[in-house]
Enzyme design. Structure first.
Site, short mmCIF file in Angstrom:
data_model
loop_
_atom_site.label_atom_id
_atom_site.label_comp_id
_atom_site.label_asym_id
_atom_site.label_seq_id
_atom_site.Cartn_x
_atom_site.Cartn_y
_atom_site.Cartn_z
N SER A 7 0.85 -1.19 0.00
CA SER A 7 0.00 0.00 0.00
C SER A 7 0.89 1.24 0.00
O SER A 7 1.68 1.45 0.94
CB SER A 7 -0.88 0.01 1.25
OG SER A 7 -1.30 1.32 1.51
N HIS A 32 -1.32 -1.29 -4.21
CA HIS A 32 -2.56 -0.90 -3.53
C HIS A 32 -2.54 0.61 -3.30
O HIS A 32 -1.64 1.14 -2.64
CB HIS A 32 -2.66 -1.66 -2.21
CG HIS A 32 -3.94 -1.45 -1.47
ND1 HIS A 32 -5.10 -2.14 -1.76
CD2 HIS A 32 -4.25 -0.62 -0.44
CE1 HIS A 32 -6.06 -1.76 -0.92
NE2 HIS A 32 -5.56 -0.83 -0.11
N ASP A 34 -4.49 3.84 -1.86
CA ASP A 34 -5.54 4.23 -0.92
C ASP A 34 -6.02 5.64 -1.20
O ASP A 34 -5.25 6.60 -1.07
CB ASP A 34 -4.99 4.14 0.51
CG ASP A 34 -4.87 2.70 0.98
OD1 ASP A 34 -5.87 1.97 0.89
OD2 ASP A 34 -3.77 2.31 1.41
N MET A 36 -8.49 8.54 0.01
CA MET A 36 -9.27 8.95 1.20
C MET A 36 -9.76 10.38 1.03
O MET A 36 -9.01 11.24 0.55
CB MET A 36 -8.37 8.88 2.44
CG MET A 36 -7.77 7.51 2.68
SD MET A 36 -6.87 7.49 4.23
CE MET A 36 -6.17 5.85 4.18
N HIS A 65 -8.30 1.46 -3.87
CA HIS A 65 -9.20 1.29 -2.72
C HIS A 65 -9.83 2.64 -2.40
O HIS A 65 -9.16 3.53 -1.88
CB HIS A 65 -8.35 0.75 -1.55
CG HIS A 65 -9.10 0.58 -0.28
ND1 HIS A 65 -8.46 0.34 0.92
CD2 HIS A 65 -10.43 0.60 0.02
CE1 HIS A 65 -9.35 0.22 1.88
NE2 HIS A 65 -10.55 0.38 1.36
N MET A 67 -11.83 4.94 -0.35
CA MET A 67 -12.41 5.22 0.97
C MET A 67 -13.03 6.61 0.89
O MET A 67 -12.56 7.57 1.52
CB MET A 67 -11.32 5.14 2.04
CG MET A 67 -10.94 3.71 2.37
SD MET A 67 -9.36 3.60 3.20
CE MET A 67 -8.26 3.66 1.81
N MET A 136 -11.35 -5.13 5.76
CA MET A 136 -10.49 -4.22 6.52
C MET A 136 -10.22 -4.87 7.88
O MET A 136 -11.15 -5.26 8.58
CB MET A 136 -11.19 -2.87 6.75
CG MET A 136 -11.30 -1.97 5.54
SD MET A 136 -9.77 -1.64 4.66
CE MET A 136 -8.69 -1.03 5.95
N GLY A 143 -2.20 4.28 8.04
CA GLY A 143 -1.32 3.13 8.02
C GLY A 143 -0.77 2.88 9.42
O GLY A 143 -0.92 3.72 10.32
N ASP A 174 -6.63 -6.13 4.48
CA ASP A 174 -5.91 -4.86 4.49
C ASP A 174 -5.89 -4.28 5.90
O ASP A 174 -6.95 -3.98 6.46
CB ASP A 174 -6.65 -3.92 3.52
CG ASP A 174 -6.01 -2.55 3.39
OD1 ASP A 174 -4.91 -2.34 3.93
OD2 ASP A 174 -6.63 -1.68 2.73
N GLY A 176 -2.65 -3.74 9.18
CA GLY A 176 -1.90 -4.41 10.24
C GLY A 176 -1.29 -5.74 9.84
O GLY A 176 -1.03 -6.59 10.69
N SER A 197 2.97 -0.25 5.99
CA SER A 197 4.14 0.05 6.82
C SER A 197 5.12 -1.13 6.87
O SER A 197 6.34 -0.93 6.83
CB SER A 197 3.71 0.45 8.22
OG SER A 197 2.75 -0.45 8.72
C1 DX5 Z 1 -5.85 1.85 5.81
C2 DX5 Z 1 -5.50 1.54 4.39
C3 DX5 Z 1 -4.43 0.54 4.26
C4 DX5 Z 1 -3.13 0.95 4.92
C5 DX5 Z 1 -2.54 -0.28 5.51
O1 DX5 Z 1 -6.96 2.66 5.86
O2 DX5 Z 1 -6.61 1.08 3.66
O3 DX5 Z 1 -4.22 0.11 2.92
O4 DX5 Z 1 -2.21 1.52 4.06
O5 DX5 Z 1 -1.42 0.07 6.21
P1 DX5 Z 1 -0.67 -0.92 7.20
O6 DX5 Z 1 -0.29 -2.13 6.38
O7 DX5 Z 1 0.47 -0.13 7.69
O8 DX5 Z 1 -1.68 -1.27 8.27
ZN ZN Z 2 -6.29 0.09 1.64
#
Ligand code: DX5
Ligand code: ZN
Length: 220
Positions: A7, A32, A34, A36, A65, A67, A136, A143, A174, A176, A197
């Site tokens: 991501s 990936h 993101d 937002m 993705h 959001m 999720m 992240g 997706d 953690g 991360s």
């Molecule tokens: C969170 C995102 C994820 C995020 C995951 O809202 O949709 O794609 O980047 O980040 P990590 O892998 O650090 O949890």
């Molecule tokens: Zn995502």
């Protein structure tokens, strides 16, 4: 074999293309991205212009993705920008079936994402129309958050039902994801692991990606 989708939320945006190339060289399958809107989630990231800037510069599959509230207003723009998969949140779609049809008409694969606390039954009538379900495993927005263990049960439940009914969508997880959480996620039935991360902070992302893929040996 499980696919790995870094991501870019955790990438160094001042060197975005280099970061993407670093993941491609390390053996990633998808990228990936993101999106937002500061409304559906408490953070703002990027729009179609940035996706467009990456188009043609990487061979990675562009997994977008969304959001955002009213994702239907942005499907065409992201498709034109090069998105190959558009995932919308179940929580944002009043007319989910129409949105999925629109995504497919644009020539993209359609995914539906579920927040951790969203039950599975909103997917009941569209299982045959979608190409991906995104679970999720953190509350979306940032992240580097901690994996929420109760999402495992939901993944397992859908994966079992999918097997029984012969549905063809892929299951993506997706939030953690790292070497500690990934084994149970893969075991529960994930086909694609998103990791931000964990991979962008890794000194040797190739080893980390190989490690994630190794978890699925035995899975076809
Ligand atoms: C969170 C995102 C994820 C995020 C995951 O809202 O949709 O794609 O980047 O980040 P990590 O892998 O650090 O949890
Ligand atoms: Zn995502």
């Amino acid at each position: 074999m499980v696919k790995v989708a870094p991501s870019i939320l955790s990438a160094d945006f001042s060197r975005l293309l280099e970061e993407v190339e670093r993941m491609e060289k390390a053996g990633a399958d998808w990228l990936h991205i993101d999106i937002m809107d500061g409304n559906f989630v408490p953070n703002i990231t990027i729009g179609p212009m940035v996706v467009d800037a990456l188009k043609g510069k990487t061979n990675l599959f562009l997994d977008v993705h969304l959001m955002v509230q009213h994702p239907e207003d942005f499907l065409e723009d992201f498709s034109r920008a090069g998105a190959q998969l558009l995932t919308v949140h179940l929580e944002t779609c009043v007319h989910l079936h129409r949105v999925i049809q629109k995504i497919n008409e644009l020539g993209c694969s359609a995914g539906v994402a579920l927040n951790p606390a969203t039950p599975l039954n909103g997917l009941d009538y569209i299982m045959e129309d979608i190409q991906l379900v995104l679970f999720m495993s953190v509350n979306p927005g940032f992240g580097g958050q901690k994996f929420i263990p109760f999402t495992l049960e939901k993944i397992r439940k859908l994966a079992e039902e999918k097997e029984k009914r012969g549905w063809e969508f892929e299951i993506q997880v997706d939030g953690g994801i790292n070497e500690e959480t990934a084994p149970s996620v893969v075991c529960a039935g994930a086909d694609i692991l998103v990791a931000g991360s964990y991979l962008f902070n890794a000194l040797e992302p190739k080893k980390s990606i190989e490690g994630l893929k190794r978890l699925s040996s035995g899975k076809e």
